[in-house]
Structure formats: C-alpha cells, structure tokens
Design a protein around this motif. Structure first.
Motif, PDB file in Angstrom:
ATOM      1  N   SER A   1      14.039  72.922  27.428  1.00 44.07           N
ATOM      2  CA  SER A   1      15.013  73.923  26.987  1.00 44.07           C
ATOM      3  C   SER A   1      16.278  73.854  27.837  1.00 44.07           C
ATOM      4  O   SER A   1      17.393  73.915  27.319  1.00 44.07           O
ATOM      5  CB  SER A   1      14.397  75.319  27.065  1.00 44.07           C
ATOM      6  OG  SER A   1      15.328  76.293  26.673  1.00 44.07           O
TER       7      SER A   1
ATOM      8  N   THR B   1      16.495  81.238  25.212  1.00 41.29           N
ATOM      9  CA  THR B   1      15.920  79.981  25.679  1.00 41.29           C
ATOM     10  C   THR B   1      14.482  80.222  26.103  1.00 41.29           C
ATOM     11  O   THR B   1      14.035  81.355  26.228  1.00 41.29           O
ATOM     12  CB  THR B   1      16.700  79.410  26.883  1.00 41.29           C
ATOM     13  OG1 THR B   1      16.622  80.349  27.963  1.00 41.29           O
ATOM     14  CG2 THR B   1      18.146  79.148  26.532  1.00 41.29           C
ATOM     15  N   TRP B   2      13.774  79.137  26.316  1.00 42.49           N
ATOM     16  CA  TRP B   2      12.397  79.209  26.790  1.00 42.49           C
ATOM     17  C   TRP B   2      12.350  78.672  28.202  1.00 42.49           C
ATOM     18  O   TRP B   2      13.218  77.907  28.618  1.00 42.49           O
ATOM     19  CB  TRP B   2      11.484  78.380  25.898  1.00 42.49           C
ATOM     20  CG  TRP B   2      11.351  78.975  24.546  1.00 42.49           C
ATOM     21  CD1 TRP B   2      10.380  79.836  24.123  1.00 42.49           C
ATOM     22  CD2 TRP B   2      12.224  78.796  23.427  1.00 42.49           C
ATOM     23  NE1 TRP B   2      10.609  80.204  22.815  1.00 42.49           N
ATOM     24  CE2 TRP B   2      11.732  79.581  22.366  1.00 42.49           C
ATOM     25  CE3 TRP B   2      13.383  78.064  23.210  1.00 42.49           C
ATOM     26  CZ2 TRP B   2      12.341  79.639  21.126  1.00 42.49           C
ATOM     27  CZ3 TRP B   2      14.002  78.117  21.977  1.00 42.49           C
ATOM     28  CH2 TRP B   2      13.472  78.900  20.958  1.00 42.49           C
TER      29      TRP B   2
END
Length: 114
Positions: A89, A83-84
């Motif tokens: 996100s 994920t970011w």
C-alpha cells in the motif's frame, strides 16, 4: 434546493463558529442516479463552489478532498484516500502521488493510517 438549504442552514452555522474549510471523505458509492456522474467529484464541486459563491477579498474556496478522478485538481488540496497497513500500500502511494502531480494537483496528501 436541498443542497442550498444544507449549506445555508446547517453548514453555515459551523462556519460561523470558526470552521474555515471542510475535509470531504466521501466514498460510499461510486454511482448516482445521474448517468456518468461520479458522486465524489460532484461533492467536491458543490462544496468548493459554495465557498466561491460567498467569496470576498479576504477568502477563497478551499477543500481537502478525496481523489474523484480526472478533473479533481480544480479543487486545490487532494488526498489519496484510505490505505492499508502494508508495504504494498505504501509503495502504491508513490505511484498515486506521481499520478496526482501529472494531472496538475498543486497540493497532495495521504490518508496513511496505522
């Protein structure tokens, strides 16, 4: 033959010193030389079935693995992947978790970084 040797010669030594299961985080490629074969779900299949092949009354196959598409629920514990650091996100993880539940995942995790 390569895969069997990889498990029997290399990975078995790790299991013999106490590793009970593997966290599979394959994402390098999304295709293989075999038409329509997803490498992520194939990796999940191979690792899980190696454990099942050696199963006894005290053990059963278990892997923590990256989502490989429909059918991945066969291998118990999945996770969403990288994920970011963003609210978008994190918001997507809610959708992804609901999707995982809808395709029969019993246990679901996230690779939420920071």
């Amino acid at each position: 033959k390569f895969v069997r040797n990889w498990f029997d010669i290399v990975l078995r030594k790790l299991e013999n010193v106490g590793i009970d299961f593997f966290w599979l985080d394959w994402q390098q490629y999304n295709t293989t030389d075999v038409d329509k074969l997803n490498p992520t779900i194939w990796l999940n299949h191979v690792f899980f079935n190696d454990m099942e092949r050696r199963r006894n009354v005290n053990t059963r196959g278990l892997i923590l693995h990256r989502w490989g598409g429909l059918g991945s629920h066969r291998y118990q514990v999945g996770f969403s992947g990288d994920t970011w650091i963003s609210w978008a996100s994190l918001d997507f993880q809610l959708y992804f978790t609901a999707t995982a539940a809808n395709v029969a995942f019993g246990y679901w995790s996230h690779d939420i970084g920071g």
